[in-house]
Design a protein around this motif. Structure first.
Motif, PDB file in Angstrom:
ATOM      1  N   CYS A  21       0.846  -1.182   0.000  1.00  0.00           N
ATOM      2  CA  CYS A  21       0.000   0.000   0.000  1.00  0.00           C
ATOM      3  C   CYS A  21       0.887   1.240   0.000  1.00  0.00           C
ATOM      4  O   CYS A  21       2.112   1.142   0.066  1.00  0.00           O
ATOM      5  N   THR A 229       0.272  -0.178   7.345  1.00  0.00           N
ATOM      6  CA  THR A 229       0.738   0.812   6.375  1.00  0.00           C
ATOM      7  C   THR A 229       2.255   0.937   6.399  1.00  0.00           C
ATOM      8  O   THR A 229       2.900   1.024   5.344  1.00  0.00           O
ATOM      9  N   GLY A 233       3.915  -0.606   3.333  1.00  0.00           N
ATOM     10  CA  GLY A 233       3.837   0.619   2.555  1.00  0.00           C
ATOM     11  C   GLY A 233       5.103   1.020   1.835  1.00  0.00           C
ATOM     12  O   GLY A 233       5.154   2.089   1.252  1.00  0.00           O
ATOM     13  N   HIS A 287      -7.165  -2.190   4.982  1.00  0.00           N
ATOM     14  CA  HIS A 287      -5.781  -2.508   5.323  1.00  0.00           C
ATOM     15  C   HIS A 287      -5.693  -3.741   6.217  1.00  0.00           C
ATOM     16  O   HIS A 287      -4.795  -4.580   6.047  1.00  0.00           O
TER      17      HIS A 287
END
Length: 370
Positions: A21, A229, A233, A287
């Motif tokens: 992400c 995240t 991420g 998420h």
């Protein structure tokens, strides 16, 4: 495909470590460094737990004193209040004080009240049933107006949202609701500082590739969203397994993951008051569904044992913070433990990080500001 066959309240997703992400914005860390009283919280290694669980190293991220408050919540509240007030000014709102409104199981409301006072504003905090009177008193001591709600956390969230429709109010809530997503996202972004600090502290301890497993307590899932995240991420050669931990009395994320859709649960009583939430945050849910490797629920007795173990090792951890250790212990011991260890990718040399999200209600060893 989720593995729901194991005996305990447990969920596992085999492909979560491959999901990616967008990362959190880089300027959050610089903002927190600029705040008075900011300092990284400790990352404490506990070799006794590594020996107990048959892994290489175990570390506890100790959030018992963060920006003068006894929990990590100040990270999200400070960034969100900063962004929300700046946006309000940019939109030409009338100058003058506003009332920051929030629902809370304890720590979030206290953090919002502290930030309101710091910016010269008022705070109105809605508290559901089951929150300890000391936590309610601590919120009031920050100068907030406190409304105690007879119902559960979800009812407090609803009433706070209604109150924030009045002129001169601003809702600072970590639960994403339909049409209310920007501020909860800022709160999640604020939590990214905790994860960035952890990576730096691990590197200083000789762990250059990062952790192999991170266990995080879950209420509505905002901190877990931040952890997902951070570790999903950015391009990483080594992606850790991520384990969420909830009370058996309020396993809203676990039940949602098992169902494959966002669901609400009827909450019961638990000492893990800050995790006693019936509905996951809507912005956190995608998420959590895609990025969590596993989820587990623990009992109050398991949490109490974990808290006592952490205290014996010199770590101040309240019930919510101790949930991470309780969840790891539940995952790697007992019936089907071998299957759960495999799902988490645990090896004899694995590095585990437990996020202890809060300190105890009264700990003489903490700084007076906490």
């Amino acid at each position: 495909m989720a593995d729901n066959s194991l005996a305990r309240s447990w969920y596992a997703r085999p492909d979560a470590r491959a999901w990616r992400c967008e990362p959190a914005p880089a300027d959050v860390r610089a903002f927190h460094r600029s705040l008075p009283g900011h300092a990284p919280t400790p990352l404490t290694e506990l070799p006794s737990l590594a020996a107990e669980f048959g892994v290489g190293r175990v570390f506890v991220k100790d959030e018992s004193c963060r920006l003068g408050l006894p929990a990590f919540k100040a990270l999200g509240a400070s960034w969100a209040v900063h962004r929300a007030l700046a946006e309000r000014a940019a939109q030409g709102a009338e100058p003058g004080p506003v009332t920051l409104v929030a629902a809370t199981d304890g720590n979030h409301g206290r953090a919002v009240a502290r930030m309101a006072h710091r910016h010269g504003h008022a705070a109105h905090v809605f508290v559901p049933r089951g929150v300890h009177p000391r936590a309610v008193a601590a919120i009031a001591a920050e100068g907030a107006r406190v409304t105690e709600v007879a119902g559960p956390y979800d009812e407090a969230v609803r009433l706070a949202a209604e109150a924030a429709t009045a002129p001169g109010t601003l809702l600072i809530q970590d639960t994403g609701l339909p049409g209310y997503e920007r501020i909860p996202r800022w709160i999640v972004e604020g939590y990214s500082t905790l994860c960035a600090e952890t990576d730096e502290q691990l590197a200083s301890a000789g762990v250059t590739e990062g952790p192999d497993l991170v266990a995080v307590p879950v209420g509505v899932g905002s901190l877990a969203q931040a952890v997902v995240t951070h570790y999903r991420g950015s391009p990483r050669g080594h992606a850790p397994a991520l384990l969420s931990v909830e009370p058996e009395a309020a396993p809203c994320v676990l039940r949602s993951l098992t169902a494959g859709r966002l669901v609400s649960v009827t909450t019961g009583e638990t000492v893990m008051a800050g995790l006693n939430c019936g509905t996951p945050s809507g912005i956190a849910w995608p998420h959590l569904l895609a990025g969590l490797d596993a989820a587990i629920a623990v009992t109050d007795d398991e949490c109490a044992r974990a808290g006592a173990d952490l205290a014996a090792s010199g770590v101040s951890s309240g019930p919510c913070g101790a949930a991470a250790l309780a969840g790891l212990r539940a995952a790697v011991t007992g019936t089907d433990a071998a299957d759960r260890r495999m799902a988490l990718g645990l090896r004899p040399d694995s590095v585990v990080v437990l996020i202890s999200t809060e300190g105890t209600a009264a700990n003489p060893g903490r700084p007076a500001a906490c």
